[in-house]
Design a protein around this motif. Structure first.
Motif, PDB file in Angstrom:
ATOM      1  N   SER A   1       0.827  -1.207   0.000  1.00  0.00           N
ATOM      2  CA  SER A   1       0.000   0.000   0.000  1.00  0.00           C
ATOM      3  C   SER A   1       0.862   1.259   0.000  1.00  0.00           C
ATOM      4  O   SER A   1       0.572   2.224  -0.707  1.00  0.00           O
ATOM      5  CB  SER A   1      -0.924   0.005   1.216  1.00  0.00           C
ATOM      6  N   TYR A   2       1.919   1.243   0.820  1.00  0.00           N
ATOM      7  CA  TYR A   2       2.823   2.395   0.912  1.00  0.00           C
ATOM      8  C   TYR A   2       4.139   2.052   0.231  1.00  0.00           C
ATOM      9  O   TYR A   2       4.746   1.016   0.499  1.00  0.00           O
ATOM     10  CB  TYR A   2       3.080   2.770   2.369  1.00  0.00           C
ATOM     11  N   GLY A   3       4.582   2.938  -0.643  1.00  0.00           N
ATOM     12  CA  GLY A   3       5.828   2.710  -1.352  1.00  0.00           C
ATOM     13  C   GLY A   3       5.585   2.018  -2.686  1.00  0.00           C
ATOM     14  O   GLY A   3       4.435   1.743  -3.073  1.00  0.00           O
ATOM     15  N   TYR A   4       6.665   1.749  -3.385  1.00  0.00           N
ATOM     16  CA  TYR A   4       6.560   1.194  -4.736  1.00  0.00           C
ATOM     17  C   TYR A   4       7.566   0.071  -4.921  1.00  0.00           C
ATOM     18  O   TYR A   4       8.713   0.286  -5.318  1.00  0.00           O
ATOM     19  CB  TYR A   4       6.776   2.301  -5.780  1.00  0.00           C
ATOM     20  N   VAL A   5       7.098  -1.141  -4.607  1.00  0.00           N
ATOM     21  CA  VAL A   5       7.859  -2.356  -4.860  1.00  0.00           C
ATOM     22  C   VAL A   5       6.912  -3.363  -5.512  1.00  0.00           C
ATOM     23  O   VAL A   5       5.696  -3.191  -5.499  1.00  0.00           O
ATOM     24  CB  VAL A   5       8.469  -2.960  -3.572  1.00  0.00           C
ATOM     25  N   GLY A   6       7.457  -4.427  -6.077  1.00  0.00           N
ATOM     26  CA  GLY A   6       6.632  -5.457  -6.677  1.00  0.00           C
ATOM     27  C   GLY A   6       5.695  -4.891  -7.738  1.00  0.00           C
ATOM     28  O   GLY A   6       6.080  -4.051  -8.559  1.00  0.00           O
ATOM     29  N   ASN A   7       4.449  -5.344  -7.713  1.00  0.00           N
ATOM     30  CA  ASN A   7       3.486  -4.874  -8.701  1.00  0.00           C
ATOM     31  C   ASN A   7       3.131  -3.401  -8.547  1.00  0.00           C
ATOM     32  O   ASN A   7       2.628  -2.782  -9.487  1.00  0.00           O
ATOM     33  CB  ASN A   7       2.212  -5.726  -8.635  1.00  0.00           C
ATOM     34  N   SER A   8       3.391  -2.835  -7.377  1.00  0.00           N
ATOM     35  CA  SER A   8       3.099  -1.417  -7.175  1.00  0.00           C
ATOM     36  C   SER A   8       3.983  -0.535  -8.050  1.00  0.00           C
ATOM     37  O   SER A   8       3.599   0.597  -8.376  1.00  0.00           O
ATOM     38  CB  SER A   8       3.278  -1.040  -5.700  1.00  0.00           C
TER      39      SER A   8
ATOM     40  N   PHE B   1       0.879  -6.362   1.448  1.00  0.00           N
ATOM     41  CA  PHE B   1       1.468  -5.819   2.674  1.00  0.00           C
ATOM     42  C   PHE B   1       1.201  -4.320   2.779  1.00  0.00           C
ATOM     43  O   PHE B   1       0.971  -3.645   1.765  1.00  0.00           O
ATOM     44  CB  PHE B   1       2.979  -6.051   2.699  1.00  0.00           C
ATOM     45  N   SER B   2       1.276  -3.827   3.992  1.00  0.00           N
ATOM     46  CA  SER B   2       1.125  -2.388   4.206  1.00  0.00           C
ATOM     47  C   SER B   2       2.292  -1.620   3.601  1.00  0.00           C
ATOM     48  O   SER B   2       2.127  -0.492   3.105  1.00  0.00           O
ATOM     49  CB  SER B   2       1.024  -2.084   5.699  1.00  0.00           C
TER      50      SER B   2
ATOM     51  N   THR C   1       2.247  -4.983   8.094  1.00  0.00           N
ATOM     52  CA  THR C   1       1.078  -5.833   8.288  1.00  0.00           C
ATOM     53  C   THR C   1       0.618  -6.316   6.914  1.00  0.00           C
ATOM     54  O   THR C   1       1.026  -5.789   5.881  1.00  0.00           O
ATOM     55  CB  THR C   1      -0.066  -5.073   8.973  1.00  0.00           C
ATOM     56  N   GLY C   2      -0.266  -7.304   6.925  1.00  0.00           N
ATOM     57  CA  GLY C   2      -0.769  -7.814   5.663  1.00  0.00           C
ATOM     58  C   GLY C   2      -0.757  -9.326   5.635  1.00  0.00           C
ATOM     59  O   GLY C   2      -0.555  -9.979   6.667  1.00  0.00           O
TER      60      GLY C   2
END
Length: 279
Positions: free
Chosen positions: A11-18, A39-40, A49-50
Motif C-alpha cells: 500500500s505504501y511505497g513502490y515495490v513489486g506490482n506497485s 502488505f502495508s 502488516t498484511g
C-alpha cells in the motif's frame, strides 16, 4: 500486448506490482497483476502488516483468466517476490498454460531471494525458484547475491567472476541471457547483461543511499521493452537508463521509496543507457 506480472503488492511505497504495473504501462503495454502478497509496506522498514496469498487462491485466479480465454493473448510472463515456496508451482503453471497456445512467449524471472549477503524470503522459496522457475526462464534478472545463490557460490564484484557465473547458469538452464543489477564498486554501480559469448555493462555513479523497488522496476522495464522491441540488448539499455533516472530523482528528495509520479513523467523521455561491450 500484455504482460502477466506475478509478484508482491504494497500500500505504501513502490515495490513489486506497485512499481511494475505503472512501469509496464508507461512503456505502452497492458499489465495484468497477480499479487502474491498484500502488505502495508516494504518489510525493510522493520515492521509491516498484511497477508501472504495462498497458492490455491492464486491458482484459482489463473483458472479465471484461462476460462476467459485471455491467457492466449499474453506477450510475456514476469515473476518476482513469491511469498511461499508453493507459489512457484503457480507461476510454472501459468507459464505452461500460456505456452500451450504460444510456445514462444518469454518468461522473465526476477529471482527475489535476498541482498547484501542475507535471505529475506521464507525457507524453501529459493529452492522452489531454482527447481520450478529457472528451467522455464528465458531471461533472469538477479542481483549479485541472488546470482550467487542460483550459482551455488559466493561471488565478488569482479566482472570476470560475475560473467563466468552467469554463463554457467545460461548453459545449465538454457537461458538466453542474465541481467545482473546493483553491482557496487568504490564509486560506481553497474548492471551487466551477459550472453553466452559476450556481455554489456551500464555504469553510473554510485549514490550513497539505498532504495526499495529498484530491482522490481528494472525487471519490469526490461520485460516491457523486450516485448516491444524483441531485442534484449536495447531493452537492457532502456531498463538501465530508467533505473538511473529513478534513483537520481529519488535521491534528490532524500527518500528510500521511489518517487513514482516524477519517475513516470521522466520515463516518457527515457534515454537508453550507454553500454560497454566486452567478450
Amino acid at each position: 500486448m500484455a504482460i502477466l506480472s506475478i509478484q508482491s503488492r504494497v500500500s505504501y511505497g513502490y515495490v513489486g506490482n506497485s512499481i511494475a504495473v505503472p512501469a509496464i504501462q508507461a512503456a505502452g503495454l497492458e499489465a495484468w497483476p497477480l499479487d502474491t502478497v498484500s502488505f502495508s509496506n516494504h518489510p525493510g522498514h522493520g515492521r509491516f502488516t498484511g497477508e501472504v496469498r495462498s497458492a490455491a487462491e492464486l491458482d484459482a485466479q489463473i483458472d479465471g483468466l484461462t476460462a476467459l480465454g485471455v491467457m492466449d493473448g499474453l506477450s510475456a510472463v514476469l515473476s518476482g517476490y513469491l511469498g511461499l515456496p508453493d507459489t512457484a508451482a503457480v507461476v510454472a503453471s501459468a507459464i505452461d498454460r500460456t505456452r500451450a497456445s504460444n510456445p514462444t512467449v518469454p518468461f522473465v524471472l526476477d529471482p527475489v531471494i535476498g541482498d547484501n549477503g542475507r535471505h529475506f524470503v521464507r525457507d524453501g522459496v529459493a529452492e522452489a525458484i531454482f527447481e520450478k522457475l529457472l528451467p522455464r526462464a528465458d531471461i533472469v534478472t538477479p542481483n549479485l547475491y541472488e546470482l550467487g545463490v542460483l550459482s551455488g557460490a559466493t561471488l565478488t564484484n569482479e566482472t570476470d567472476v560475475i560473467t563466468a557465473a552467469a554463463r554457467n547458469l545460461i548453459r545449465k538452464s538454457r537461458l538466453v541471457a542474465v541481467a545482473i543489477t546493483g553491482i557496487e564498486r568504490s564509486d560506481t554501480i553497474s548492471s551487466l547483461l551477459v550472453f553466452d559469448d559476450t556481455h554489456y555493462e551500464a555504469i553510473t555513479p554510485r549514490l550513497d543511499r539505498g532504495f526499495n523497488g529498484t530491482g522490481d522496476l528494472f525487471a519490469a522495464l526490461l520485460t516491457a521493452w523486450f516485448v516491444r522491441s524483441g531485442d534484449i540488448r536495447s531493452a537492457f539499455a532502456r531498463a538501465a537508463g530508467g533505473l538511473d533516472i529513478a534513483t537520481r530523482i529519488t535521491a534528490n528528495v532524500g527518500s528510500m521509496e521511489l518517487v513514482l509520479p516524477a519517475i513516470l513523467k521522466n520515463l516518457k523521455t527515457l534515454r537508453p543507457a550507454t553500454l560497454l561491450q566486452s567478450q
